[in-house]
Design an enzyme around this catalytic site. Structure first.
Site, PDB file in Angstrom:
ATOM      1  N   GLU A  50       0.817  -1.217   0.000  1.00 35.65           N
ATOM      2  CA  GLU A  50       0.000   0.000   0.000  1.00 35.65           C
ATOM      3  C   GLU A  50       0.847   1.262   0.000  1.00 35.65           C
ATOM      4  O   GLU A  50       0.345   2.358   0.222  1.00 35.65           O
ATOM      5  CB  GLU A  50      -0.932   0.001   1.214  1.00 35.65           C
ATOM      6  CG  GLU A  50      -1.916  -1.161   1.195  1.00 35.65           C
ATOM      7  CD  GLU A  50      -2.955  -1.080   2.282  1.00 35.65           C
ATOM      8  OE1 GLU A  50      -2.862  -0.171   3.131  1.00 35.65           O
ATOM      9  OE2 GLU A  50      -3.869  -1.918   2.286  1.00 35.65           O
ATOM     10  N   LYS A  68     -15.562  -2.072   3.209  1.00 35.69           N
ATOM     11  CA  LYS A  68     -14.916  -2.426   1.942  1.00 35.69           C
ATOM     12  C   LYS A  68     -15.977  -3.073   1.058  1.00 35.69           C
ATOM     13  O   LYS A  68     -16.421  -4.190   1.344  1.00 35.69           O
ATOM     14  CB  LYS A  68     -13.801  -3.439   2.201  1.00 35.69           C
ATOM     15  CG  LYS A  68     -12.631  -2.910   3.037  1.00 35.69           C
ATOM     16  CD  LYS A  68     -11.774  -4.082   3.496  1.00 35.69           C
ATOM     17  CE  LYS A  68     -10.417  -3.650   4.006  1.00 35.69           C
ATOM     18  NZ  LYS A  68      -9.711  -4.779   4.683  1.00 35.69           N
TER      19      LYS A  68
HETATM   20  P1  PGA Z   1      -6.394  -6.190   2.780  1.00 38.67           P
HETATM   21  O1  PGA Z   1      -5.812  -5.157   3.831  1.00 38.67           O
HETATM   22  O2  PGA Z   1      -6.983  -5.430   1.663  1.00 38.67           O
HETATM   23  O3  PGA Z   1      -5.204  -7.015   2.411  1.00 38.67           O
HETATM   24  O4  PGA Z   1      -7.439  -6.978   3.535  1.00 38.67           O
HETATM   25  C1  PGA Z   1      -6.449  -3.971   4.198  1.00 38.67           C
HETATM   26  C2  PGA Z   1      -6.808  -3.954   5.677  1.00 38.67           C
HETATM   27  O5  PGA Z   1      -6.609  -4.959   6.376  1.00 38.67           O
HETATM   28  O6  PGA Z   1      -7.323  -2.966   6.173  1.00 38.67           O
HETATM   29 ZN    ZN Z   2      -7.568  -4.182   8.262  1.00 37.24          ZN
END
Ligand code: PGA
Ligand code: ZN
Length: 448
Positions: free
Chosen positions: A224, A357
């Protein structure tokens, strides 16, 4: 009425070079519109199923051709001729067509791609900006109780979100030795979104220098965009962040606070938290809570995500009782953006915030339902990207439209992250006073 005329899908690639689903939809009288689905690595067990081909002949089985075929075939057949302006009906149709509780048959990636592409196609045909279309969809949801937040309230009108920005990456997202996944900064004292971003960029640069000056690798970054140094202990990351904030001429705590995403599920085995970077070896839930409490005492931490494993509901309640008044406690893997799981969490007071998400649940309507539920309970929703991302900036428009108050996109470098940050800059400029900035006040609670 924006009637869906055509739906098409193709396989494209995400920021890690993994195949992902792109869906294009066209409504009568409109231009084609598209959405691309992101992909997580530290995924929760309760998430919608990401359908991958699994045949080892091609790309080690990571292809998404089956999901693409599902969109081109069954999903297109079910949606063509429907009103794309009625997102609830579109999403209900998608869920019914899939027929499983976790989108396992058609794939959460196929379903979310279609759900979002229809929303964009509707906006095109109606000649409104996506943020405005999302806003109208959000407003159609009944609010169950007045928001418990100060005015302008969460969910009550468009808000520019406070970004929660990854500075140091560990866990499954980086090659270093840190167990904890994200060490983040929250520019709580900023007076505008633009200023929040300026500050964050400056802290990121200063942190690079601080790392270099200590002999750590200040250039290698994780998935990220956060730095991925090999530190001796997780706690060291917190000290380095405080130092970088000071080096940027800002006040730790008042101007810029800290956050962590423990992502604890991924180092939890046999009832213990196994820390490789030695802050203690194998911790019980209660010793993990003790550790985090000491950190909250010693560092300006205002946000803690996934501090415990995704099925220890009682542990989460104990932790929230102890720390929830001082830091927001966010469930990511715990809730997986699932309204049913969130309802249980609210009943148990297992957290006080939820990461949102869209691809964890699989449709736009269910994403909104989770956010509405959180806000009605006096919880905070934080709209979030995945570690595998693309140029698709949907979450920026979603966060503003729903008045979520916070967003988590990753770090402040790499174009799949900047696609969202930059979209928020555009929205700040375009929407002017119609999108308020409450900044760090989102972390204050006014509820008695
Ligand atoms: P991931 O990580 O997209 O790999 O799940 C993001 C998070 O854990 O906030
Ligand atoms: Zn997370």
């Amino acid at each position: 009425m924006p009637i869906i005329e055509r739906i098409h899908a193709r396989e494209v690639f995400d920021s890690r070079g993994w195949p992902t689903v792109e869906v294009e939809a066209v409504c009568r009288g409109g231009r084609p519109a598209r959405a691309i689905v992101p992909s997580g690595k530290s995924t929760g067990r309760a998430e919608a199923v990401e359908l991958r081909d699994g045949d080892s002949d091609r790309l080690d089985g990571s292809g998404v051709r089956r999901a693409v075929e599902n969109v081109r075939g069954e999903i297109a057949a079910a949606l063509i001729g429907n009103d794309a302006g009625d997102q609830q009906a579109i999403d209900r149709r998608l869920c019914d067509l899939d027929g499983t509780p976790n989108k396992a048959r058609l794939g959460g990636n196929a379903v979310l791609g279609a759900s979002l592409a229809c929303a964009y196609a509707a906006a095109e045909a109606l000649s409104v900006e996506p943020v405005e279309h999302f806003r109208r969809l959000w407003e159609r949801l009944p609010a169950r109780s007045p928001s418990s937040f100060e005015s302008p309230s969460l969910g009550g009108g468009p808000l520019l979100p406070l970004p929660m920005v990854n500075m140091i990456s560990g866990g499954l997202h980086a090659g270093g030795n840190l167990d904890f996944q994200d060490f983040l900064v929250l520019p709580v004292g900023a007076e505008s979104y633009r200023q929040a971003l300026d500050w964050t960029v400056l802290v990121y640069r200063r942190l690079g220098r601080v790392l270099d000056s200590r002999g750590y690798e200040g250039r290698l970054v994780g998935d990220e965009g956060g730095y991925g140094p090999k530190l001796a202990r997780n706690e060291e990351a917190l000290g380095l962040l405080v130092e970088a904030i000071g080096a940027a001429g800002l006040r730790p705590g008042e101007d810029v606070a800290l956050g962590i995403d423990v992502a604890a599920t991924h180092f939890h085995r046999d009832g213990r938290y196994h820390l490789a970077a030695t802050d203690g070896d194998a911790l019980t839930a209660d010793s993990m809570i003790d550790l985090l409490e000491r950190w909250v005492d010693e560092y300006p931490i205002r946000s803690i995500e996934d501090p415990l494993v995704e099925d220890d509901w009682e542990g989460w309640t104990r932790l929230t009782t102890r720390l929830g008044g001082r830091a927001q406690i966010i469930g990511d893997d715990l809730f997986a953006t699932n309204p049913e799981r969130l309802r249980r969490g609210i009943e148990l007071a297992a957290a006080n915030a939820v990461l949102v998400k869209p691809n964890q649940i699989g449709t736009l309507s269910e994403t909104f339902e989770t956010m509405r539920l959180a806000i009605d309970a006096g919880w905070r929703p934080i709209v979030s990207a995945r570690s595998g991302e693309t140029e698709d900036a949907t979450i920026a428009d979603l966060a503003v439209a729903a008045g979520a108050g916070q967003i988590k996109i990753g770090s402040i470098v790499r174009s799949e992250r900047l696609a969202k940050y930059n979209q928020l800059l555009r929205l700040e400029e375009r929407l002017g006073d119609t999108a308020a900035w409450i900044g760090g006040r989102v972390l204050h609670r006014t509820r008695d």
